[in-house]
Write a protein that holds these residues in place. Structure first.
Motif, PDB file in Angstrom:
ATOM      1  N   HIS A   9       0.829  -1.203   0.000  1.00  0.00           N
ATOM      2  CA  HIS A   9       0.000   0.000   0.000  1.00  0.00           C
ATOM      3  C   HIS A   9       0.865   1.255   0.000  1.00  0.00           C
ATOM      4  N   THR A  15      -4.333  12.313   4.109  1.00  0.00           N
ATOM      5  CA  THR A  15      -5.606  11.919   3.519  1.00  0.00           C
ATOM      6  C   THR A  15      -5.886  10.459   3.838  1.00  0.00           C
ATOM      7  N   HIS A  17      -7.331   8.524   1.748  1.00  0.00           N
ATOM      8  CA  HIS A  17      -7.205   7.792   0.491  1.00  0.00           C
ATOM      9  C   HIS A  17      -5.843   7.105   0.449  1.00  0.00           C
ATOM     10  N   HIS A  18      -5.774   6.021  -0.271  1.00  0.00           N
ATOM     11  CA  HIS A  18      -4.530   5.267  -0.372  1.00  0.00           C
ATOM     12  C   HIS A  18      -4.501   4.511  -1.698  1.00  0.00           C
ATOM     13  N   ALA A  19      -3.369   3.901  -1.969  1.00  0.00           N
ATOM     14  CA  ALA A  19      -3.200   3.099  -3.180  1.00  0.00           C
ATOM     15  C   ALA A  19      -2.762   1.704  -2.771  1.00  0.00           C
ATOM     16  N   VAL A  29      -5.806   3.424  -7.010  1.00  0.00           N
ATOM     17  CA  VAL A  29      -5.949   4.474  -5.999  1.00  0.00           C
ATOM     18  C   VAL A  29      -7.417   4.555  -5.619  1.00  0.00           C
ATOM     19  N   SER A  30      -7.675   4.717  -4.333  1.00  0.00           N
ATOM     20  CA  SER A  30      -9.041   4.642  -3.820  1.00  0.00           C
ATOM     21  C   SER A  30      -9.990   5.659  -4.451  1.00  0.00           C
ATOM     22  N   TYR A  31      -9.522   6.820  -4.864  1.00  0.00           N
ATOM     23  CA  TYR A  31     -10.437   7.804  -5.444  1.00  0.00           C
ATOM     24  C   TYR A  31     -10.433   7.808  -6.979  1.00  0.00           C
ATOM     25  N   LEU A  46      -1.707  10.610  -4.836  1.00  0.00           N
ATOM     26  CA  LEU A  46      -1.788  10.901  -3.405  1.00  0.00           C
ATOM     27  C   LEU A  46      -1.156  12.249  -3.070  1.00  0.00           C
ATOM     28  N   LEU A  49      -3.571  15.020  -3.663  1.00  0.00           N
ATOM     29  CA  LEU A  49      -4.512  15.202  -2.555  1.00  0.00           C
ATOM     30  C   LEU A  49      -3.873  15.962  -1.405  1.00  0.00           C
TER      31      LEU A  49
END
Length: 99
Positions: A9, A15, A17-19, A29-31, A46, A49
């Motif tokens: 990860h 943030t 959010h992560h990858a 990537v989560s978004y 990331l 963000l």
């Protein structure tokens, strides 16, 4: 502002959010659902963000969101550009230098 790799990860301290690695060099990537990226692209996503979080701190003082400020900044400036000679002369004067 740091993006770190923890096992499979990439995480950020700014943030939620992560990858995560998909194997074979791919990252999601989560978004950004449905996109497979390189590690560098995932890290850039990331970091973007993190930059948005910093921008929000600044534009929040103006009572704006990041999207509002970016939309306004993308518009053409209605003012003529400042004269560079005048700016340089003022900068030198502030520094105590005369021509």
């Amino acid at each position: 502002m740091t993006v770190l790799q923890e096992s499979q990860h990439l995480v950020s301290d700014r943030t939620p959010h992560h990858a995560r690695s998909t194997g074979d060099g791919g990252w999601v990537v989560s978004y950004l659902p449905g996109r497979t990226l390189t590690r560098d692209q995932a890290e850039a996503a990331l970091l973007a963000l993190e930059d948005m979080a910093a921008l929000q701190a600044h534009v929040g003082l103006l009572g704006l969101t990041v999207l509002e400020a970016m939309g306004m900044a993308a518009m053409e400036c209605p003012w003529p550009p400042p004269r560079k000679e005048g700016f340089a002369a003022r900068a030198l004067a502030w520094a105590g230098v005369s021509r």
